[in-house]
Design an enzyme around this catalytic site. Structure first.
Site, PDB file in Angstrom:
ATOM      1  N   GLU A 172       0.799  -1.228   0.000  1.00  0.00           N
ATOM      2  CA  GLU A 172       0.000   0.000   0.000  1.00  0.00           C
ATOM      3  C   GLU A 172       0.832   1.279   0.000  1.00  0.00           C
ATOM      4  O   GLU A 172       0.801   2.039   0.982  1.00  0.00           O
ATOM      5  CB  GLU A 172      -0.957   0.009   1.208  1.00  0.00           C
ATOM      6  CG  GLU A 172      -1.924  -1.144   1.220  1.00  0.00           C
ATOM      7  CD  GLU A 172      -2.980  -1.004   2.324  1.00  0.00           C
ATOM      8  OE1 GLU A 172      -2.940  -0.047   3.106  1.00  0.00           O
ATOM      9  OE2 GLU A 172      -3.871  -1.862   2.382  1.00  0.00           O
ATOM     10  N   GLU A 384      -5.120  -8.719   1.308  1.00  0.00           N
ATOM     11  CA  GLU A 384      -5.721  -8.372   2.604  1.00  0.00           C
ATOM     12  C   GLU A 384      -7.208  -8.125   2.431  1.00  0.00           C
ATOM     13  O   GLU A 384      -7.630  -7.436   1.498  1.00  0.00           O
ATOM     14  CB  GLU A 384      -5.155  -7.072   3.209  1.00  0.00           C
ATOM     15  CG  GLU A 384      -3.785  -7.182   3.815  1.00  0.00           C
ATOM     16  CD  GLU A 384      -3.299  -5.856   4.390  1.00  0.00           C
ATOM     17  OE1 GLU A 384      -4.130  -5.001   4.774  1.00  0.00           O
ATOM     18  OE2 GLU A 384      -2.073  -5.669   4.434  1.00  0.00           O
TER      19      GLU A 384
HETATM   20  C1  PNW Z   1      -4.110  -1.790   5.816  1.00  0.00           C
HETATM   21  N1  PNW Z   1      -7.030   3.883   4.968  1.00  0.00           N
HETATM   22  O1  PNW Z   1      -4.038  -0.495   6.292  1.00  0.00           O
HETATM   23  C2  PNW Z   1      -2.740  -2.325   6.161  1.00  0.00           C
HETATM   24  O2  PNW Z   1      -2.070  -2.963   5.124  1.00  0.00           O
HETATM   25  C3  PNW Z   1      -2.707  -3.094   7.433  1.00  0.00           C
HETATM   26  O3  PNW Z   1      -1.431  -3.011   7.999  1.00  0.00           O
HETATM   27  C4  PNW Z   1      -3.795  -2.603   8.369  1.00  0.00           C
HETATM   28  O4  PNW Z   1      -3.710  -3.169   9.647  1.00  0.00           O
HETATM   29  C5  PNW Z   1      -5.120  -2.937   7.718  1.00  0.00           C
HETATM   30  O5  PNW Z   1      -5.206  -2.385   6.414  1.00  0.00           O
HETATM   31  C6  PNW Z   1      -6.326  -2.469   8.525  1.00  0.00           C
HETATM   32  O6  PNW Z   1      -6.331  -1.090   8.673  1.00  0.00           O
HETATM   33  C7  PNW Z   1      -4.850   0.539   5.924  1.00  0.00           C
HETATM   34  O7  PNW Z   1      -7.211   4.735   5.856  1.00  0.00           O
HETATM   35  C8  PNW Z   1      -4.944   1.578   6.826  1.00  0.00           C
HETATM   36  O8  PNW Z   1      -7.496   4.010   3.816  1.00  0.00           O
HETATM   37  C9  PNW Z   1      -5.684   2.682   6.503  1.00  0.00           C
HETATM   38  C10 PNW Z   1      -6.298   2.751   5.275  1.00  0.00           C
HETATM   39  C11 PNW Z   1      -6.195   1.713   4.355  1.00  0.00           C
HETATM   40  C12 PNW Z   1      -5.463   0.599   4.699  1.00  0.00           C
END
Ligand code: PNW
Length: 491
Positions: A172, A384
């Site tokens: 990401e 994921e």
């Molecule tokens: C992903 N957003 O994080 C990550 O790859 C993980 O490490 C994380 O724990 C998981 O999703 C759950 O949050 C994100 O705000 C965090 O758009 C924030 C966002 C997207 C993905």
């Protein structure tokens, strides 16, 4: 065409990969052991007010010491694959000096343990934990960080490449760039729109240089990819201003990565939309060719769609305020979206998870279908998908997380519909194997299919884990829920 209910009776294609995912800083702990140096998350989590309750990854789930037990748990669940990330600051603590053998040894032991249990290792090289020494030298704002990433990639591949077939450069990059440097809710906590676009470019360049380094080091037949969090961007209405907001947000969420990676070019409208923020002078001759090096697989992380609209017609300025609300990206007062002050980000209607994220499995179907169209022939992997809910342990010690189970079931079914429609999806990884350090939310948000008692480290598979084990065993979504006995607690 098969309906979703007939689909549930069908099996996924033979060889479909069922896995679970984690990331180093979220689970490992052992932050100062065996020569690991601080990363930007060690620093950021110590800045008052940045992470809920001052939580850090110092101990996390203590996976660094409990990895054998965790791999045994994976084997009990029948996982075919485990997606983990490597902590750069364990392997090359200062980011540029010599490798740290003790750090590499940990991943070496982990990989051997996985293989001994029949679980395929999927290694991600960068899941947000930049060595602090590299941050001190400019971090992702500095072009040199991309070259340092390639060195690091080569070093890890030289050690693990004989046993790890599946490699991901970055997890990401959107989050690293825009949550890390735009809204500042992630490390390093910058709030500078120009910097966020520059960091994004250097992340993409790091990916490209990393692919080259991995190709040079890995045997033929190994698979190299990148994991994005492509957004399903939806308009508040079909008003032209709302549709234009979709175009702009799609540009900044999706096409800013897909253009360079798949076609070797930034979309013209994204360059134009952000011209007030940057002149893009950080893009040098040859960078886009580097970024567009062929990959073998594209990883997709999906949780929730985005709902956006243009400025409101009343001219009162409420649109700007609405654009900065907490839509689940965290509320810092700064937007992660450069040059989008007049875009409104709305809450997705209907059911929400504990993150406040709307539940909409059709967004996953849409993202997969769109990627098939944009990247024909490129295999996709859902790297994921999962959900945080307020779990309650009942008096018998069981966690009947029916909401998480339903969330995962609905999203697995959406993947099944995409596969039925001919989208080349090779696997699905649930986020996450374990409850863990959920970044700015600390330990308050639990995504695990296995509960972790953070006081004792005790692991307890939840109902969702037992359900997922049945999915894996049957290579299909089971018609009935498995009984709640079976997997007990493991100390
Ligand atoms: C992903 N957003 O994080 C990550 O790859 C993980 O490490 C994380 O724990 C998981 O999703 C759950 O949050 C994100 O705000 C965090 O758009 C924030 C966002 C997207 C993905």
């Amino acid at each position: 065409a098969p309906t979703s209910s007939t689909r549930l009776a069908d099996r996924f294609p033979p060889g479909f990969v069922w896995g679970a995912a984690t990331a180093a800083y979220q689970i490992e702990g052992a932050a100062a052991e065996d020569g690991r140096a601080p990363s930007i998350w060690d620093t950021f989590s110590r800045v008052p007010g940045r992470v809920h309750a001052g939580d850090t990854g110092d101990v996390a789930t203590d996976h660094y010491h409990r990895y054998r037990e965790d791999v045994a748990l994976m084997a009990e669940l029948g996982l075919g694959a485990y997606r983990f990330s490597i902590a750069w600051a364990r392997v090359r603590p200062t980011g540029s000096g010599p490798a740290n053998a003790a750090g590499l040894d940990f991943y070496d032991r982990l990989v051997d343990e996985l293989l001994a249990h029949g679980v395929d290792p999927y290694a991600t090289l960068y899941h947000w934990d930049l060595p602090q020494a590299l941050q001190d030298a400019g971090g992702w704002g500095a072009r040199d960080t991309s070259a340092r990433f390639a060195d690091y990639a080569r070093l890890v591949a030289a050690r693990l490449g004989d046993r790890v077939r599946d490699w991901t450069t970055l997890n990401e990059p959107w989050c690293s760039a825009f949550l890390g440097h735009g809204s500042g809710v992630h490390a390093p906590g910058a709030t500078d729109q120009e910097l966020s676009l520059r960091a994004n470019h250097h992340l993409l360049l790091a990916h490209g240089l990393g692919v080259a380094a991995l190709r040079a080091e890995l045997p033929a037949g190994h698979r190299i990819g990148i994991t994005l969090n492509p957004a399903a961007v939806r308009p508040l209405s079909d008003r032209p201003a709302d549709l234009d907001a979709v175009r702009r947000v799609d540009g900044l969420a999706n096409r800013i990565h897909l253009g360079p990676l798949l076609r070797g070019e930034y979309p013209a409208d994204v360059l134009r939309d952000t011209a007030s923020v940057t002149d893009w002078a950080f893009v040098r001759d040859g960078d886009l060719a580097e970024i567009a090096r062929p990959i073998d697989v594209l990883g997709v992380n999906y949780y929730t769609p985005l709902l956006v609209g243009g400025a409101e017609d009343d001219g009162t300025g409420t649109a700007r305020a609405a654009g900065l609300r907490d839509d689940g990206h965290g509320a810092s007062g700064y937007s992660p979206w450069p040059a989008c002050a007049d875009v409104r980000f709305a809450q997705v209607p209907g059911e929400r998870t504990a993150m406040g994220w709307g539940v909409d499995p059709s967004g996953l179907y849409d993202v997969l279908s769109r990627l098939r169209a944009e990247a024909p022939g490129l295999p996709l992997m859902v790297t994921e998908n999962g959900a945080a809910y307020e779990d309650r342990m009942d008096p018998t010690g069981a966690i009947e997380d029916v909401e998480r189970t339903a969330y995962i079931a609905a999203h697995v079914a959406a993947v099944g519909r995409a596969v039925d429609d001919g989208v080349d999806v090779r696997g699905y990884f649930v986020w996450s194997l374990l409850d863990n350090f959920e970044w700015a939310y600390g330990y308050t948000k639990r995504f695990g299919i296995v509960h972790v008692d953070f006081a004792t480290g005790r692991r307890t598979p939840k109902r969702s884990a037992r359900w997922y084990a049945a999915v894996i065993a049957g290579n299909r979504v089971p018609e009935a829920e498995p009984a709640s006995d079976g997997l007990g607690s493991i100390d």
